[in-house]
Design a protein around this motif. Structure first.
Motif, PDB file in Angstrom:
ATOM      1  N   LYS A 138     -14.608  -0.074  56.891  1.00 14.33           N
ATOM      2  CA  LYS A 138     -14.498  -0.973  55.755  1.00 14.33           C
ATOM      3  C   LYS A 138     -15.830  -1.025  55.007  1.00 14.33           C
ATOM      4  O   LYS A 138     -16.871  -1.277  55.607  1.00 14.33           O
ATOM      5  N   ALA A 139     -15.760  -0.806  53.702  1.00  9.57           N
ATOM      6  CA  ALA A 139     -16.929  -0.900  52.830  1.00  9.57           C
ATOM      7  C   ALA A 139     -16.741  -2.113  51.943  1.00  9.57           C
ATOM      8  O   ALA A 139     -15.870  -2.118  51.066  1.00  9.57           O
ATOM      9  N   ARG A 140     -17.527  -3.162  52.167  1.00 13.73           N
ATOM     10  CA  ARG A 140     -17.332  -4.392  51.403  1.00 13.73           C
ATOM     11  C   ARG A 140     -18.131  -4.343  50.110  1.00 13.73           C
ATOM     12  O   ARG A 140     -19.351  -4.357  50.101  1.00 13.73           O
ATOM     13  N   PHE A 141     -17.397  -4.297  49.008  1.00 16.10           N
ATOM     14  CA  PHE A 141     -17.998  -4.200  47.682  1.00 16.10           C
ATOM     15  C   PHE A 141     -18.620  -5.519  47.250  1.00 16.10           C
ATOM     16  O   PHE A 141     -18.102  -6.597  47.531  1.00 16.10           O
ATOM     17  N   MET A 152     -23.089   2.689  44.595  1.00 19.15           N
ATOM     18  CA  MET A 152     -21.859   2.401  45.321  1.00 19.15           C
ATOM     19  C   MET A 152     -21.209   3.683  45.827  1.00 19.15           C
ATOM     20  O   MET A 152     -20.748   3.753  46.982  1.00 19.15           O
ATOM     21  N   ALA A 153     -21.168   4.718  44.995  1.00 22.35           N
ATOM     22  CA  ALA A 153     -20.587   5.990  45.412  1.00 22.35           C
ATOM     23  C   ALA A 153     -21.346   6.569  46.609  1.00 22.35           C
ATOM     24  O   ALA A 153     -20.739   7.057  47.573  1.00 22.35           O
ATOM     25  N   LYS A 154     -22.660   6.491  46.561  1.00 21.29           N
ATOM     26  CA  LYS A 154     -23.462   6.980  47.687  1.00 21.29           C
ATOM     27  C   LYS A 154     -23.206   6.152  48.947  1.00 21.29           C
ATOM     28  O   LYS A 154     -23.175   6.692  50.062  1.00 21.29           O
ATOM     29  N   GLY A 155     -23.015   4.847  48.772  1.00 18.96           N
ATOM     30  CA  GLY A 155     -22.719   4.002  49.917  1.00 18.96           C
ATOM     31  C   GLY A 155     -21.379   4.336  50.545  1.00 18.96           C
ATOM     32  O   GLY A 155     -21.238   4.361  51.775  1.00 18.96           O
ATOM     33  N   LEU A 156     -20.388   4.604  49.719  1.00 21.09           N
ATOM     34  CA  LEU A 156     -19.078   5.001  50.228  1.00 21.09           C
ATOM     35  C   LEU A 156     -19.167   6.313  51.001  1.00 21.09           C
ATOM     36  O   LEU A 156     -18.549   6.473  52.062  1.00 21.09           O
ATOM     37  N   SER A 201     -13.677   7.411  40.096  1.00 18.16           N
ATOM     38  CA  SER A 201     -14.071   8.608  39.351  1.00 18.16           C
ATOM     39  C   SER A 201     -15.547   8.918  39.539  1.00 18.16           C
ATOM     40  O   SER A 201     -15.945  10.097  39.600  1.00 18.16           O
ATOM     41  N   ASN A 202     -16.383   7.888  39.634  1.00 18.53           N
ATOM     42  CA  ASN A 202     -17.799   8.129  39.924  1.00 18.53           C
ATOM     43  C   ASN A 202     -17.981   8.691  41.328  1.00 18.53           C
ATOM     44  O   ASN A 202     -18.833   9.563  41.551  1.00 18.53           O
ATOM     45  N   LEU A 203     -17.174   8.230  42.274  1.00 22.79           N
ATOM     46  CA  LEU A 203     -17.214   8.789  43.621  1.00 22.79           C
ATOM     47  C   LEU A 203     -16.800  10.256  43.604  1.00 22.79           C
ATOM     48  O   LEU A 203     -17.453  11.097  44.231  1.00 22.79           O
ATOM     49  N   VAL A 204     -15.730  10.574  42.893  1.00 22.00           N
ATOM     50  CA  VAL A 204     -15.264  11.963  42.823  1.00 22.00           C
ATOM     51  C   VAL A 204     -16.362  12.866  42.259  1.00 22.00           C
ATOM     52  O   VAL A 204     -16.596  13.978  42.773  1.00 22.00           O
TER      53      VAL A 204
END
Length: 352
Positions: free
Chosen positions: A178-181, A239-243, A20-23
């Motif tokens: 792949k985005a490793r959290f 994290m959203a910006k990284g994605l 939701s933060n990404l959206v």
């Protein structure tokens, strides 16, 4: 296309905390359409922004008719759905398979046929590749060796998702990144959101929201094994910006750590939360978790910085202050979600 302006985007797990933060961040970029698919197993519908550009589908991405109805003009896809948490996967490995492994396989198999896709970004797990140690951590790099022995079905599922994505990349040229959290924290993580998943960790989720909630209510923060475990805490907007950076600048077939690069012990986290909140109740020291061997870990952010131009910018204390403020403002909503599990966690009935 070097931005999300005018694009059509799929976010699987888009009602969840990170999704939701990404959206919300994507909406700032002017997309034409965002399709959010989330079965609300561990999420709350209130997290989905009220915006005419969003189409929300409250079902599982494993449903064949949901997959068939995905737009054929997708530009980007983010796969963030999972069976939330190590403890839930230990309580029900079959449910973890259905909601963590099968979701990846069926989604990638469908996306391979959508030729407009520029990037498919998968939420991988840093814990699945970190060295199992309590003797001092080194920053985990993207090419760290992967063990065949794991602490939880969740960890296994996240690695299998990477492998399936790699297969579809190699076999069908799926534009897979792949985005490793690392350990994400921040506003929007609602304790108790979704359905009961066989363990009290349906309510008491990641360590940060649990500590914040208990500190705000003057309770002792439960710290296991003397608090020597360490994590890499990254704020959810970072994290959203990284994605998004993975989608726009990531090279297909590659993997990137989305990390702060800062190691913080759980005892430091507890002390910091209590200090910000003003909680005077002493920390409650607990035994080590019998399943957890991952101990101390943090991620190496160098590759993401060099290749994506991504750096986490929110300092941990600042992020905690923002998260604490959000929790104060949303206590009624959080308590309501927690009380949905009264039959299994009676103590949550005291919160209002």
């Amino acid at each position: 296309m070097n931005s999300f302006n005018g694009s059509t985007i799929l976010v699987v797990g888009g009602a969840g905390f990170v999704g939701s933060n990404l959206v919300k961040k994507l909406l700032e970029e002017g997309p034409a359409r965002i399709v959010v698919v989330d079965n609300l197993l561990s999420a709350d519908v209130s997290n989905v922004p009220d915006d005419g550009r969003i189409e929300f589908i409250a079902r599982s991405i494993t449903d064949d008719d949901v997959l068939a109805a995905l737009p054929e003009n997708l530009d980007y896809a983010f796969h963030l759905a999972c069976y939330h948490g190590n403890q839930s996967s230990i309580a029900d490995p079959i449910a973890d398979h259905d909601n963590n492994t099968l979701t990846s396989l069926k989604l990638f198999d469908r996306l391979k046929d959508i030729r407009s896709l520029r990037k498919v970004v998968y939420a991988a797990a840093g814990c699945a590749v970190a060295e199992k140690t309590f003797d001092g951590a080194s920053a985990t790099k993207e090419d760290a060796p992967v063990s065949l022995f794991h602490d939880s079905p969740y960890s296994i599922s996240k690695l299998v998702g990477e492998m399936y994505g790699n297969y579809y990349f190699a076999r069908y040229k799926l534009p897979f990144v792949k985005a490793r959290f690392q350990n994400v924290y921040g506003p929007g993580e609602i304790l108790g959101a979704g359905h009961w998943r066989g363990t009290v960790h349906t309510v008491w989720r990641n360590v940060t929201p649990t500590f914040i909630w208990k500190a705000l209510h003057g309770e002792a923060l439960p710290v296991e094994n003397g608090g020597i475990a360490s994590r890499d805490f990254i704020y959810v907007e970072d994290m959203a910006k990284g994605l998004m950076a993975c989608a726009l600048s990531g090279e297909t077939g590659e993997i990137y750590n989305l990390a702060s690069g800062v190691e913080t012990t759980v005892l430091e986290l507890a002390t910091r939360v209590n200090s910000i909140v003003g909680n005077k109740t002493p920390i409650a020291l607990k035994p080590a978790r019998d399943w957890d061997r991952s101990g101390q870990r943090f991620g190496d952010p160098a590759k993401a910085r060099e290749k994506l131009g991504f750096t986490a910018t929110v300092a941990h204390e600042d992020g905690l202050k923002r998260t604490i403020d959000w929790t104060r403002q949303n206590q009624v909503r959080i308590a309501s979600c927690m009380r949905n599990h009264l039959a299994y966690v009676p103590d949550v009935g005291k919160y209002s």
